[in-house]
Write a protein that holds these residues in place. Structure first.
Motif, PDB file in Angstrom:
ATOM      1  N   TYR A 168       1.998   1.892  -3.373  1.00  0.00           N
ATOM      2  CA  TYR A 168       0.834   2.541  -4.154  1.00  0.00           C
ATOM      3  C   TYR A 168       0.360   4.033  -3.809  1.00  0.00           C
ATOM      4  N   TYR A 169       0.612   4.336  -2.544  1.00  0.00           N
ATOM      5  CA  TYR A 169       0.458   5.717  -2.082  1.00  0.00           C
ATOM      6  C   TYR A 169       1.598   6.530  -2.769  1.00  0.00           C
ATOM      7  N   ILE A 170       3.030   6.115  -2.853  1.00  0.00           N
ATOM      8  CA  ILE A 170       3.857   6.980  -3.207  1.00  0.00           C
ATOM      9  C   ILE A 170       3.789   7.220  -4.579  1.00  0.00           C
ATOM     10  N   ASN A 171       3.399   6.124  -5.396  1.00  0.00           N
ATOM     11  CA  ASN A 171       3.400   6.237  -6.879  1.00  0.00           C
ATOM     12  C   ASN A 171       1.776   7.175  -7.317  1.00  0.00           C
ATOM     13  N   ASN A 172       0.853   7.160  -6.496  1.00  0.00           N
ATOM     14  CA  ASN A 172      -0.598   7.890  -6.659  1.00  0.00           C
ATOM     15  C   ASN A 172      -0.803   8.998  -6.178  1.00  0.00           C
ATOM     16  N   THR A 173      -0.145   9.565  -5.496  1.00  0.00           N
ATOM     17  CA  THR A 173      -0.109  10.867  -4.581  1.00  0.00           C
ATOM     18  C   THR A 173       0.699  11.817  -5.159  1.00  0.00           C
ATOM     19  N   ARG A 174       0.595  13.035  -5.071  1.00  0.00           N
ATOM     20  CA  ARG A 174       1.655  14.102  -5.290  1.00  0.00           C
ATOM     21  C   ARG A 174       2.088  14.384  -3.717  1.00  0.00           C
ATOM     22  N   LEU A 175       1.619  13.703  -2.836  1.00  0.00           N
ATOM     23  CA  LEU A 175       2.113  14.007  -1.488  1.00  0.00           C
ATOM     24  C   LEU A 175       3.341  13.181  -1.178  1.00  0.00           C
ATOM     25  N   SER A 176       4.168  13.904  -0.355  1.00  0.00           N
ATOM     26  CA  SER A 176       5.460  13.094  -0.082  1.00  0.00           C
ATOM     27  C   SER A 176       5.446  12.313   1.316  1.00  0.00           C
ATOM     28  N   PRO A 177       5.786  11.257   1.352  1.00  0.00           N
ATOM     29  CA  PRO A 177       5.802  10.456   2.711  1.00  0.00           C
ATOM     30  C   PRO A 177       6.400  11.309   3.786  1.00  0.00           C
TER      31      PRO A 177
ATOM     32  N   TRP B  98       0.743  -1.103  -0.042  1.00  0.00           N
ATOM     33  CA  TRP B  98      -0.072  -0.051  -0.056  1.00  0.00           C
ATOM     34  C   TRP B  98       0.831   1.416  -0.191  1.00  0.00           C
TER      35      TRP B  98
END
Length: 123
Positions: free
Chosen positions: A103-112, A100
């Motif tokens: 997925y998050y990193i690849n599908n958001t513009r937000l940086s972790p 997940w």
């Protein structure tokens, strides 16, 4: 933690949240899911974590039955950390979290966030 008389009254999600609450516990479990590690190895893998915080998080995980601490009687002292059987049963959850996270990193513009970028690889 207060004990509840009837186990059916315990919310399973809340139980897991209490076990893994702590900024570094999931990352510690992730690194231990790959192999047994010594304290200094974990400290090198998590340079942002102070010695005291790492010690406390490992103690919490040990107390909760997820991590085993093996002390060898030798000089200098040697201590190794590994996952218990219950801790190993959490590996599939860690794998889903890693999937997940990708997925998050690849599908958001937000940086972790900067502290997540260096704590380990989900490969």
């Amino acid at each position: 933690m207060a004990k509840i008389q009837n186990r059916e009254e315990i919310c399973p999600v809340t139980a897991v949240q209490r076990l893994i609450a702590g900024k570094w516990k999931i990352v510690i479990l992730w690194h231990l899911s790959h192999k047994t590690r010594r304290f200094n190895e974990l400290q090198k893998l998590l340079p942002e974590v102070s010695r005291g915080v790492l010690t406390q998080q490992l103690r919490d995980l040990e107390r909760d039955g997820l991590v085993h601490r093996e002390v060898y009687k030798e000089v200098p002292p040697k201590v190794e950390y590994s996952l218990t059987e219950i801790g190993q049963s959490f590996i599939p959850v860690l794998d889903v979290i890693a999937k997940w996270g990708k997925y998050y990193i690849n599908n958001t513009r937000l940086s972790p966030g900067p502290d997540l970028a260096r704590t380990g690889s989900a490969d």
